[in-house]
Design a protein around this motif. Sequence first.
Motif, PDB file in Angstrom:
ATOM      1  N   GLY A  32      11.813  -7.188   7.853  1.00 30.99           N
ATOM      2  CA  GLY A  32      10.477  -6.598   7.925  1.00 30.99           C
ATOM      3  C   GLY A  32      10.445  -5.207   7.316  1.00 30.99           C
ATOM      4  N   GLN A  33      11.474  -4.432   7.588  1.00 30.57           N
ATOM      5  CA  GLN A  33      11.558  -3.082   7.014  1.00 30.57           C
ATOM      6  C   GLN A  33      11.734  -3.147   5.504  1.00 30.57           C
ATOM      7  OE1 GLN A  33      14.813  -1.533   9.345  1.00 30.57           O
ATOM      8  NE2 GLN A  33      13.450  -0.739  10.937  1.00 30.57           N
ATOM      9  N   LEU A  34      12.510  -4.103   5.035  1.00 28.61           N
ATOM     10  CA  LEU A  34      12.683  -4.282   3.591  1.00 28.61           C
ATOM     11  C   LEU A  34      11.341  -4.599   2.938  1.00 28.61           C
ATOM     12  CD1 LEU A  34      14.429  -4.493   1.042  1.00 28.61           C
ATOM     13  CD2 LEU A  34      14.940  -6.858   1.695  1.00 28.61           C
ATOM     14  N   THR A  35      10.556  -5.442   3.568  1.00 32.13           N
ATOM     15  CA  THR A  35       9.224  -5.774   3.038  1.00 32.13           C
ATOM     16  C   THR A  35       8.370  -4.522   2.926  1.00 32.13           C
ATOM     17  OG1 THR A  35       9.338  -7.998   3.963  1.00 32.13           O
ATOM     18  CG2 THR A  35       7.148  -7.162   3.427  1.00 32.13           C
ATOM     19  N   VAL A  36       8.370  -3.688   3.968  1.00 31.84           N
ATOM     20  CA  VAL A  36       7.596  -2.444   3.947  1.00 31.84           C
ATOM     21  C   VAL A  36       8.078  -1.545   2.813  1.00 31.84           C
ATOM     22  CG1 VAL A  36       7.153  -0.290   5.208  1.00 31.84           C
ATOM     23  CG2 VAL A  36       6.935  -2.487   6.378  1.00 31.84           C
ATOM     24  N   LEU A  37       9.376  -1.391   2.667  1.00 37.84           N
ATOM     25  CA  LEU A  37       9.915  -0.535   1.608  1.00 37.84           C
ATOM     26  C   LEU A  37       9.538  -1.054   0.222  1.00 37.84           C
ATOM     27  CD1 LEU A  37      13.459   0.219   3.085  1.00 37.84           C
ATOM     28  CD2 LEU A  37      11.488   1.763   2.988  1.00 37.84           C
ATOM     29  N   GLU A  38       9.597  -2.369   0.027  1.00 34.48           N
ATOM     30  CA  GLU A  38       9.207  -2.939  -1.270  1.00 34.48           C
ATOM     31  C   GLU A  38       7.730  -2.693  -1.556  1.00 34.48           C
ATOM     32  OE1 GLU A  38      11.513  -6.680  -2.659  1.00 34.48           O
ATOM     33  OE2 GLU A  38      11.267  -6.875  -0.487  1.00 34.48           O
ATOM     34  N   LEU A  39       6.886  -2.843  -0.543  1.00 31.46           N
ATOM     35  CA  LEU A  39       5.455  -2.570  -0.717  1.00 31.46           C
ATOM     36  C   LEU A  39       5.239  -1.117  -1.120  1.00 31.46           C
ATOM     37  CD1 LEU A  39       4.026  -4.497   2.369  1.00 31.46           C
ATOM     38  CD2 LEU A  39       3.581  -5.036  -0.039  1.00 31.46           C
ATOM     39  N   LEU A  40       5.933  -0.212  -0.456  1.00 24.21           N
ATOM     40  CA  LEU A  40       5.781   1.209  -0.750  1.00 24.21           C
ATOM     41  C   LEU A  40       6.288   1.558  -2.148  1.00 24.21           C
ATOM     42  CD1 LEU A  40       6.768   2.772   2.684  1.00 24.21           C
ATOM     43  CD2 LEU A  40       4.523   2.879   1.579  1.00 24.21           C
ATOM     44  N   LEU A  41       7.371   0.962  -2.565  1.00 23.62           N
ATOM     45  CA  LEU A  41       7.894   1.253  -3.903  1.00 23.62           C
ATOM     46  C   LEU A  41       6.909   0.821  -4.988  1.00 23.62           C
ATOM     47  CD1 LEU A  41      11.710   0.446  -3.741  1.00 23.62           C
ATOM     48  CD2 LEU A  41      10.600   2.668  -3.859  1.00 23.62           C
ATOM     49  N   ARG A  68       9.994   3.182  14.013  1.00 23.55           N
ATOM     50  CA  ARG A  68      11.443   2.939  13.894  1.00 23.55           C
ATOM     51  C   ARG A  68      11.954   3.329  12.509  1.00 23.55           C
ATOM     52  NH1 ARG A  68      11.051  -2.717  16.880  1.00 23.55           N
ATOM     53  NH2 ARG A  68      11.273  -2.005  19.018  1.00 23.55           N
ATOM     54  N   MET A  69      11.168   3.025  11.500  1.00 24.59           N
ATOM     55  CA  MET A  69      11.576   3.343  10.139  1.00 24.59           C
ATOM     56  C   MET A  69      11.598   4.856   9.913  1.00 24.59           C
ATOM     57  SD  MET A  69       9.717   0.344   7.941  1.00 24.59           S
ATOM     58  CE  MET A  69      10.536   0.767   6.392  1.00 24.59           C
ATOM     59  N   GLU A  70      10.638   5.555  10.485  1.00 22.12           N
ATOM     60  CA  GLU A  70      10.611   7.009  10.351  1.00 22.12           C
ATOM     61  C   GLU A  70      11.803   7.625  11.086  1.00 22.12           C
ATOM     62  OE1 GLU A  70       7.287  10.515  10.454  1.00 22.12           O
ATOM     63  OE2 GLU A  70       7.264   9.100  12.131  1.00 22.12           O
ATOM     64  N   LYS A  71      12.096   7.120  12.262  1.00 25.39           N
ATOM     65  CA  LYS A  71      13.241   7.609  13.043  1.00 25.39           C
ATOM     66  C   LYS A  71      14.552   7.385  12.285  1.00 25.39           C
ATOM     67  CE  LYS A  71      15.293   7.457  17.618  1.00 25.39           C
ATOM     68  NZ  LYS A  71      15.295   6.879  18.939  1.00 25.39           N
ATOM     69  N   ALA A  72      14.637   6.294  11.531  1.00 27.52           N
ATOM     70  CA  ALA A  72      15.835   5.976  10.742  1.00 27.52           C
ATOM     71  C   ALA A  72      15.817   6.669   9.374  1.00 27.52           C
ATOM     72  CB  ALA A  72      15.957   4.469  10.566  1.00 27.52           C
ATOM     73  N   SER A  73      14.816   7.498   9.122  1.00 22.96           N
ATOM     74  CA  SER A  73      14.660   8.249   7.866  1.00 22.96           C
ATOM     75  C   SER A  73      14.450   7.352   6.646  1.00 22.96           C
ATOM     76  CB  SER A  73      15.864   9.169   7.628  1.00 22.96           C
ATOM     77  OG  SER A  73      15.999  10.069   8.691  1.00 22.96           O
ATOM     78  N   LEU A  74      13.856   6.159   6.858  1.00 20.97           N
ATOM     79  CA  LEU A  74      13.563   5.257   5.746  1.00 20.97           C
ATOM     80  C   LEU A  74      12.216   5.575   5.099  1.00 20.97           C
ATOM     81  CD1 LEU A  74      14.695   1.930   7.449  1.00 20.97           C
ATOM     82  CD2 LEU A  74      15.933   3.217   5.684  1.00 20.97           C
ATOM     83  N   ILE A  75      11.325   6.165   5.885  1.00 27.89           N
ATOM     84  CA  ILE A  75       9.988   6.523   5.406  1.00 27.89           C
ATOM     85  C   ILE A  75       9.641   7.928   5.906  1.00 27.89           C
ATOM     86  CG2 ILE A  75       9.100   4.159   5.328  1.00 27.89           C
ATOM     87  CD1 ILE A  75       7.553   4.998   8.023  1.00 27.89           C
ATOM     88  N   THR A  76       8.588   8.473   5.314  1.00 28.74           N
ATOM     89  CA  THR A  76       7.990   9.700   5.832  1.00 28.74           C
ATOM     90  C   THR A  76       6.507   9.428   6.038  1.00 28.74           C
ATOM     91  OG1 THR A  76       7.529  10.569   3.616  1.00 28.74           O
ATOM     92  CG2 THR A  76       9.627  11.217   4.637  1.00 28.74           C
ATOM     93  N   ARG A  77       5.920  10.157   6.981  1.00 25.27           N
ATOM     94  CA  ARG A  77       4.477  10.063   7.211  1.00 25.27           C
ATOM     95  C   ARG A  77       3.918  11.472   7.122  1.00 25.27           C
ATOM     96  NH1 ARG A  77       3.696   5.798  12.234  1.00 25.27           N
ATOM     97  NH2 ARG A  77       5.751   6.428  12.900  1.00 25.27           N
TER      98      ARG A  77
END
Length: 135
Positions: A32-41, A68-77
Amino acid sequence: MVTQEFAKLWWKLSKDLHTHMDAELAPSLTEGQLTVLELLLNRDRMKPSDFIEFLATTPAAITTLLDRMEKASLITRERDEKDRRIVWVQVSEKGRAECERGMQIRERFLQSYLSRISSHNQQLLVYLLGKVANA
């Protein structure tokens, strides 16, 4: 009969892919996180509500996923400068690296399956799946 066989094969392929992705992405990333990252890229930045059309889940679940993704430093808001009600989600450098790793894992897995058939049949399979998916 064809539909039953198609369903059985589709289920097996999907299960194999999900099992492989879960094992290889862990512990730093989920599918699910990979999907979010691909969408953002592909879009640079998105609002949390923009994810609803791409993810089969609720707004509350999307918020939890993004937390969870922000806590893991995968995204920023960050809040929009002109309208503070809007929150923009962007991929971080760590998220970019994890996304690339995830896409490579998926690519290798799918290639291992597709390599069982000729290049011509690979193209035919993709063509036919495209017909089924866009019917």
